[in-house]
Design a protein around this motif. Structure first.
Motif, short mmCIF file in Angstrom:
data_model
loop_
_atom_site.label_atom_id
_atom_site.label_comp_id
_atom_site.label_asym_id
_atom_site.label_seq_id
_atom_site.Cartn_x
_atom_site.Cartn_y
_atom_site.Cartn_z
N ILE A 19 9.43 12.76 3.78
CA ILE A 19 8.82 12.09 5.04
C ILE A 19 9.10 13.49 6.18
O ILE A 19 10.13 14.16 6.46
CB ILE A 19 9.58 10.84 5.61
N SER A 20 7.94 13.86 6.66
CA SER A 20 7.79 14.74 7.70
C SER A 20 7.50 14.42 8.94
O SER A 20 7.47 15.23 9.95
CB SER A 20 6.99 15.93 7.07
N GLY A 21 6.99 13.26 9.26
CA GLY A 21 6.51 12.86 10.53
C GLY A 21 6.07 11.39 10.19
O GLY A 21 6.37 10.76 9.56
N ASP A 22 5.62 10.95 11.70
CA ASP A 22 5.41 9.63 11.90
C ASP A 22 4.41 8.87 10.84
O ASP A 22 4.55 8.01 10.34
CB ASP A 22 4.88 9.21 13.25
N GLN A 23 3.45 9.88 10.36
CA GLN A 23 2.38 9.38 9.53
C GLN A 23 3.06 8.98 8.07
O GLN A 23 2.65 7.98 7.69
CB GLN A 23 1.56 10.31 9.44
N ASP A 24 4.04 9.73 7.61
CA ASP A 24 4.45 9.66 6.38
C ASP A 24 5.34 8.33 6.39
O ASP A 24 5.46 7.62 5.53
CB ASP A 24 5.28 10.89 6.12
N ALA A 25 6.16 8.27 7.60
CA ALA A 25 6.91 6.81 7.67
C ALA A 25 6.17 5.84 7.64
O ALA A 25 6.45 4.81 6.86
CB ALA A 25 7.76 7.26 8.91
N ALA A 26 4.89 5.89 8.39
CA ALA A 26 3.94 4.59 8.69
C ALA A 26 3.46 4.49 7.12
O ALA A 26 3.26 3.12 6.91
CB ALA A 26 3.00 4.93 9.59
N ARG A 27 3.22 5.49 6.10
CA ARG A 27 2.45 5.22 4.95
C ARG A 27 3.40 4.33 4.18
O ARG A 27 3.14 3.41 3.60
CB ARG A 27 2.21 6.35 4.35
N TYR A 28 4.81 4.70 4.31
CA TYR A 28 5.84 4.13 3.44
C TYR A 28 6.05 2.71 3.65
O TYR A 28 5.97 1.66 2.96
CB TYR A 28 7.11 5.06 3.61
N SER A 29 5.95 2.45 5.39
CA SER A 29 6.33 1.15 5.75
C SER A 29 5.00 0.16 5.32
O SER A 29 5.29 -0.98 5.17
CB SER A 29 6.23 1.28 7.40
N ARG A 30 3.64 0.66 5.44
CA ARG A 30 2.65 -0.21 5.00
C ARG A 30 2.81 -0.55 3.46
O ARG A 30 2.52 -1.71 3.16
CB ARG A 30 1.56 0.63 5.05
N ARG A 31 3.58 0.15 2.73
CA ARG A 31 3.51 -0.19 1.24
C ARG A 31 4.85 -1.19 0.84
O ARG A 31 4.60 -1.67 -0.04
CB ARG A 31 3.69 1.14 0.48
N THR A 32 5.94 -0.82 1.87
CA THR A 32 6.98 -1.72 1.49
C THR A 32 7.32 -2.95 2.50
O THR A 32 8.27 -3.64 2.35
CB THR A 32 8.00 -0.82 1.31
N GLY A 33 6.82 -2.71 3.77
CA GLY A 33 7.18 -3.63 4.65
C GLY A 33 8.41 -3.23 5.27
O GLY A 33 9.07 -4.24 5.98
N ARG A 34 9.02 -2.10 5.21
CA ARG A 34 10.36 -1.61 5.53
C ARG A 34 10.24 -0.61 6.66
O ARG A 34 9.50 0.44 6.43
CB ARG A 34 11.15 -1.27 4.46
#
Length: 320
Positions: free
Chosen positions: A253-268
């Motif tokens: 994870i290098s920024g907000d976009q990466d973190a948002a992608r992970y959150s969309r796929r896991t709900g975390r």
């Protein structure tokens, strides 16, 4: 490892493969890759190729190799994670064999793939693929297996580094990198102590925040990714453990976009303090390993040169 172990012969490895996997080795060559384990390419009488790993059972980063390998096998078969490169079981059904009383042996299929290096950067496409891969891993629910546990980021490095700092006033006589290492550590003493204080503050905040424990790989860096025709595969599952997702995520994870992608796929939600905590822990543990090698008896070899360069780079990194 760049240098092959002097006390392990190709014939010893071939005999262990024949005894435990019924593998008749026709050709075997040492592979100077990775850091921590020793690797061979074995070719059997049918022409099939195999990737062989010998691990030192006393290594600090292998607290429970059988459980870690069993977890990888479960992920590849029961959980259906096709990107997991799992060990091949022995004839007795064990995922980890033995070379002798000091060394474990694991066998893997040899993949025709383009390897990456530890230091290679991931582009946007690869980073997205890795995040998706980790999201699937982190949502797998283990059943009927014992996954090694690491609920909080332990810092095994502290004692070794404290001992090194306490010995700065006396010569280090272990080998050619010992005295240069002492001089280098003396220059970084203050930022190193500040890094420990920062680690403690981050750990306190992460503990108070709480969060889930999931199956993590531990080291999903480019050096453990293979690019096959089917996509990316993830190797080297020996540090698999139940831990916070950020144990894996800080690598990618290098920024907000990466973190948002992970959150969309896991709900975390990704905890930024935990990302910083695991990143700092990695650097401090690396410094500890490098110091232990150059303070102890050593010669000037390809592997000790890697440790010396790594010590310089990592000490510089913690000041940033």
């Amino acid at each position: 490892m760049r240098e092959r172990p002097a006390d392990i012969r190709d014939s010893d490895v071939a005999a262990a493969l024949a005894r435990q996997w019924a593998l008749t080795v026709q050709d075997m060559s040492y592979l100077p890759v990775g850091f921590g384990g020793y690797h061979w390419l074995a070719v059997d009488q049918a022409g099939s190729r195999w990737f062989v790993t010998i691990s030192d059972l006393a290594a600090s980063w292998l607290p429970d190799l059988p459980a870690a390998m069993q977890t990888a096998a479960w992920l590849a078969t029961e959980a259906g994670l096709e990107f997991v490169v799992a060990p091949v079981p022995t004839r007795a059904g064990q995922v980890v064999g033995t070379l002798d009383s000091l060394h474990a042996l694991t066998l893997f299929p040899y993949l025709d793939a383009a390897p990456s290096r530890f230091e290679d950067p991931a582009d946007d496409g690869d980073r997205a693929a890795i995040i998706d891969m980790l999201a699937r891993l982190h949502t797998a629910s283990p059943q009927g297996i014992r996954v090694p546990g690491q609920p909080l980021p332990l810092l095994a490095a502290r004692q070794a580094i404290d001992q090194a700092l306490a010995s700065l006033s006396v010569p280090w006589n272990g080998g050619p990198y010992a005295e240069p290492g002492r001089d280098l550590l003396a220059r970084y003493e203050r930022p190193l102590r500040q890094a420990f204080a920062r680690f403690d503050r981050l750990l306190d905040r992460v503990q108070k925040a709480g969060g889930p424990s999931v199956i993590t790989h531990g080291e999903p860096h480019p050096g453990n990714l293979l690019r096959t025709r089917a996509g990316l595969s993830l190797v080297d599952w020996d540090t698999t453990a139940l831990a916070r997702p950020e144990r894996d995520l800080w690598w990618v994870i290098s920024g907000d976009q990466d973190a948002a992608r992970y959150s969309r796929r896991t709900g975390r939600t990704v905890n930024q303090d935990a990302l910083a905590l695991y990143r700092l822990r990695w650097d401090l543990n690396d410094i500890s390993e490098f110091l232990s090698e150059i303070r102890g008896p050593h010669q000037r070899t390809a592997d000790t040169l890697v440790s010396w360069a790594g010590l310089q780079e990592t000490l510089d990194a913690i000041t940033r």
